[in-house]
Write a protein that holds these residues in place. Structure first.
Motif, mmCIF file in Angstrom:
data_model
loop_
_atom_site.group_PDB
_atom_site.id
_atom_site.type_symbol
_atom_site.label_atom_id
_atom_site.label_comp_id
_atom_site.label_asym_id
_atom_site.label_seq_id
_atom_site.Cartn_x
_atom_site.Cartn_y
_atom_site.Cartn_z
ATOM 1 N N GLU A 1 -5.917 -5.916 8.695
ATOM 2 C CA GLU A 1 -5.064 -6.626 9.661
ATOM 3 C C GLU A 1 -3.734 -7.012 9.013
ATOM 4 O OE1 GLU A 1 -5.126 -10.759 12.204
ATOM 5 O OE2 GLU A 1 -7.046 -9.747 11.857
ATOM 6 N N ILE A 2 -3.809 -7.527 7.796
ATOM 7 C CA ILE A 2 -2.570 -7.911 7.097
ATOM 8 C C ILE A 2 -1.765 -6.673 6.694
ATOM 9 C CG2 ILE A 2 -3.409 -8.102 4.715
ATOM 10 C CD1 ILE A 2 -1.844 -10.877 4.781
ATOM 11 N N GLY A 3 -2.450 -5.576 6.439
ATOM 12 C CA GLY A 3 -1.767 -4.328 6.127
ATOM 13 C C GLY A 3 -0.984 -3.810 7.325
ATOM 14 N N TYR A 4 -1.572 -3.926 8.522
ATOM 15 C CA TYR A 4 -0.878 -3.485 9.738
ATOM 16 C C TYR A 4 0.366 -4.329 10.022
ATOM 17 C CZ TYR A 4 -4.089 0.130 11.317
ATOM 18 O OH TYR A 4 -4.807 1.291 11.423
ATOM 19 N N GLN A 5 0.414 -5.532 9.481
ATOM 20 C CA GLN A 5 1.598 -6.371 9.665
ATOM 21 C C GLN A 5 2.805 -5.825 8.916
ATOM 22 O OE1 GLN A 5 0.482 -10.404 8.699
ATOM 23 N NE2 GLN A 5 -0.960 -10.522 10.395
ATOM 24 N N LEU A 6 2.597 -4.826 8.069
ATOM 25 C CA LEU A 6 3.704 -4.171 7.360
ATOM 26 C C LEU A 6 4.479 -3.206 8.252
ATOM 27 C CD1 LEU A 6 2.016 -3.284 3.970
ATOM 28 C CD2 LEU A 6 3.951 -4.824 4.299
ATOM 29 N N LYS A 7 3.935 -2.876 9.428
ATOM 30 C CA LYS A 7 4.560 -1.854 10.276
ATOM 31 C C LYS A 7 6.037 -2.117 10.539
ATOM 32 C CE LYS A 7 4.063 1.046 14.267
ATOM 33 N NZ LYS A 7 3.129 1.597 15.242
ATOM 34 N N PRO A 8 6.444 -3.317 10.998
ATOM 35 C CA PRO A 8 7.878 -3.524 11.236
ATOM 36 C C PRO A 8 8.714 -3.413 9.962
ATOM 37 C CG PRO A 8 6.634 -5.537 11.742
ATOM 38 C CD PRO A 8 5.646 -4.474 11.392
ATOM 39 N N VAL A 9 8.152 -3.792 8.844
ATOM 40 C CA VAL A 9 8.859 -3.688 7.563
ATOM 41 C C VAL A 9 9.064 -2.218 7.214
ATOM 42 C CG1 VAL A 9 8.719 -4.184 5.087
ATOM 43 C CG2 VAL A 9 7.912 -5.879 6.748
#
Length: 120
Positions: A95-103
């Motif tokens: 879940e925290i890895g997917y938060q990298l998408k906008p970055v």
């Protein structure tokens, strides 16, 4: 990979910076040559080891294994092993890895823009 002596001033300075600066902490996690590329491919969903290796081109099996283990240790990637013959292993962003998408998307835009500006 060469390690810095834990008793060195350089080690102490880097450690202090990472502890005080969230940007450097994030950069340390995904700033390696392969980490960001692996995350970029996993943004689109689960991939098997062989699929990742083909996508990344000239990465060695050993380096891919080391990078995946590090990302797993940092809770950015999960590894799922299926009890099959031959064994099947899938990697996916947490879940925290997917938060990298906008970055990753913004880095892609910036990299494309920068490359175009220096090629002219």
């Amino acid at each position: 990979m060469t390690k810095i002596k834990e008793t060195s001033t350089n080690f102490a300075n880097k450690k202090a910076l990472v502890e005080e600066c969230p940007e450097l902490y994030a950069s340390k996690l995904i700033g390696g040559q392969w980490s960001l590329a692996i995350c970029s491919y996993l943004i689109n969903g689960k991939l098997r080891f062989g699929e990742l290796r083909k996508s990344l081109g000239n990465i060695t099996e050993r380096m891919l294994t080391l990078q995946l283990r590090k990302l797993e240790e940092d809770k950015i990637v999960t590894r799922t092993v299926f009890a099959e013959v031959p064994p099947r292993v899938e990697y996916e962003l947490t879940e925290i890895g997917y938060q990298l998408k906008p970055v990753i998307v913004e880095l892609d835009k910036w990299g494309t823009m920068h490359k175009a500006s220096i090629d002219n």
